[in-house]
Design an enzyme around this catalytic site. Structure first.
Site, PDB file in Angstrom:
ATOM      1  CE  LYS A 162      -0.285  -0.356   4.867  1.00  0.00           C
ATOM      2  NZ  LYS A 162      -0.675  -0.741   6.120  1.00  0.00           N
ATOM      3  CE1 TYR A 202       9.712  32.715   1.961  1.00  0.00           C
ATOM      4  CE2 TYR A 202      10.067  30.256   1.672  1.00  0.00           C
ATOM      5  CZ  TYR A 202       9.729  31.744   1.089  1.00  0.00           C
ATOM      6  OH  TYR A 202       9.363  31.676  -0.160  1.00  0.00           O
ATOM      7  CG  MET A 204       7.045  24.162  -2.415  1.00  0.00           C
ATOM      8  SD  MET A 204       6.033  25.118  -3.747  1.00  0.00           S
ATOM      9  CE  MET A 204       4.976  25.864  -2.666  1.00  0.00           C
TER      10      MET A 204
HETATM   11  C1  LIG Z   1      -0.332  -1.679   7.020  1.00  0.00           C
HETATM   12  C2  LIG Z   1      -0.871  -2.790   7.450  1.00  0.00           C
HETATM   13  C3  LIG Z   1       0.038  -3.836   7.526  1.00  0.00           C
HETATM   14  C4  LIG Z   1       1.549  -3.899   7.359  1.00  0.00           C
HETATM   15  O1  LIG Z   1       2.093  -3.178   8.658  1.00  0.00           O
HETATM   16  P1  LIG Z   1       3.565  -2.880   8.956  1.00  0.00           P
HETATM   17  O2  LIG Z   1       3.727  -2.241  10.107  1.00  0.00           O
HETATM   18  O3  LIG Z   1       3.912  -1.959   7.833  1.00  0.00           O
HETATM   19  O4  LIG Z   1       4.324  -4.196   8.632  1.00  0.00           O
HETATM   20  C5  LIG Z   1      -0.552  -5.179   7.833  1.00  0.00           C
HETATM   21  N1  LIG Z   1      -1.876  -5.412   8.173  1.00  0.00           N
HETATM   22  C6  LIG Z   1      -2.571  -4.209   8.200  1.00  0.00           C
HETATM   23  C7  LIG Z   1      -4.175  -4.395   8.282  1.00  0.00           C
HETATM   24  C8  LIG Z   1      -2.267  -3.078   7.641  1.00  0.00           C
HETATM   25  O5  LIG Z   1      -3.054  -1.983   7.403  1.00  0.00           O
END
Ligand SMILES: *Cc1c(COP(=O)(O)O)cnc(C)c1O
Length: 371
Positions: free
Chosen positions: A43, A268, A316
């Site tokens: 993800k 800044y 930025m």
């Molecule tokens: C993001 C996630 C993982 C992985 O977690 P890590 O700490 O990055 O290993 C596993 N299970 C679920 C449900 C997640 O949302």
């Protein structure tokens, strides 16, 4: 000059990603989880490192289970991993049932409503549809609660037409080995599965893999550790963390080095003043690149093995470092993330975690991948 050399000379900063390190980390985690296979959680575009590159590398190494957050991420990798499970952690958004089914993307079902809509999709197609079931054991974001579980226990028919690949839950504080919540969640998960149709189970995320064999299951789901984020930060774990490799190196080229007099300010709002005649190096990386503004006057970079402090505001597109006493010149490289400066250290200075640092890595960097 070749095309890639031209690209190299145009970029202000380079993000080098070592896919072989990610694969090596996956193998290390596999060895830690004898009870079942180890998935790749990809993800957030593979935690910022590029799912389109990370996923085929893991697949070639033998990884056959992938988790994304949403359907778009899942569709982007579906064709890359024809024989693998691709599952969507965020669950089954209303109206996306047919798309999931058409692309053989498995929803992680987390409510009776999601189950009902997936069951209806299976009925419409007259075919069994695969899914995972998410049980809430303490996170209280997604997943079936105890009342919904009770309903499911009393009526397995609610799952008609659904092939349960895995029943899973997610740990709240697995990076803290001594947190009593870990064991409580493990026990709650085991109890929750009682009375449900039998199915393989999935429990540990990255840190959960280091909580010992009791947290082993039929499928581990690490993300962070694949990408070199320390899964056992400052903790005495039951299982000692083996060395994970760092697949990320972020370097920025110095645009200018300027002399600043004692008393003059940099950046800044003049938040930093030179307390001595100073040399200031400016690099072309800023918060538009995901380089946190919270690092203002707090971070550092590495030049030639030595730290140089970040001074003034991160803006930025530009960040400034005090390079007094070094030989830094325009065109030289400063290391912003790398072996001498792990993402954890950057995160700590910015008041966040390494996950946020990696998933914020911006699109302007010149990305290079090593297979
Ligand atoms: C993001 C996630 C993982 C992985 O977690 P890590 O700490 O990055 O290993 C596993 N299970 C679920 C449900 C997640 O949302």
């Amino acid at each position: 000059m070749t095309g890639s050399e031209a690209a190299a000379s145009l970029a202000c900063a380079e993000l080098a990603i070592d896919l072989s390190a990610i694969v090596a980390n996956w193998r290390t985690l596999c060895a830690l989880h004898p009870s079942g296979p180890v998935a790749g959680v990809v993800k957030g575009d593979g935690y910022g490192l590029g799912a389109a590159q990370v996923v085929p590398a893991l697949y070639a190494a033998g990884c056959r289970h992938f988790f994304t957050a949403d359907l778009h991420e899942a569709m982007a990798i579906r064709a890359l991993v024809p024989a693998a499970m691709v599952a969507v952690l965020n669950g089954l958004l209303p109206g996306t049932e047919a798309i999931h089914a058409a692309h053989a993307i498995d929803p992680v079902l987390g409510s009776l409503d999601e189950i009902a809509r997936w069951r209806a999709e299976a009925a419409r197609r007259g075919a069994k549809l695969a899914a995972l079931l998410h049980i809430d054991t303490g996170m209280r974001r997604l997943g079936l609660d105890q009342y919904e579980l009770e309903a499911l226990r009393h009526d397995h028919g609610l799952l008609d037409g659904i092939g349960l690949r895995y029943v899973m839950t997610h740990l709240v504080a697995s990076e803290i080995a001594g947190d009593p919540g870990n064991e409580a969640q493990r026990a709650r998960f085991a109890a929750s599965c009682e009375g449900l149709p039998p199915a393989p189970r999935s429990l540990a995320n990255s840190s959960g893999l280091f909580l010992g064999p009791a947290f082993g299951s039929d499928l581990a789901r690490p993300g962070a550790a694949l990408y070199g984020i320390d899964p056992t930060p400052g903790q005495e774990h039951l299982v000692r963390a083996p060395a994970l490799r760092l697949p990320v190196r972020l370097r920025a080229r110095v645009l200018q080095v300027r002399q600043v007099c004692k008393g003059e300010s940099v950046g800044y709002n003049a938040t930093w003043h030179a307390t001595r005649p100073s040399r200031i190096a400016t690099v072309g990386v800023g918060y538009a690149d995901g380089w946190p503004r919270a690092l203002s006057n707090r971070g550092r970079a590495i030049f030639d093995g030595l730290p140089v402090p970040l001074v003034g505001r991160v803006s930025m597109d530009l960040t400034t470092y005090d390079v007094t006493g070094t030989q830094v010149r325009a065109g030289d490289w400063l290391e912003l993330i790398g072996p001498a400066l792990p993402a954890e250290e950057v995160a700590q200075a910015a008041g966040t975690n390494a996950y946020e640092i990696l998933t914020s890595l911006g699109p302007r960097y010149r990305r290079t991948y090593r297979a």
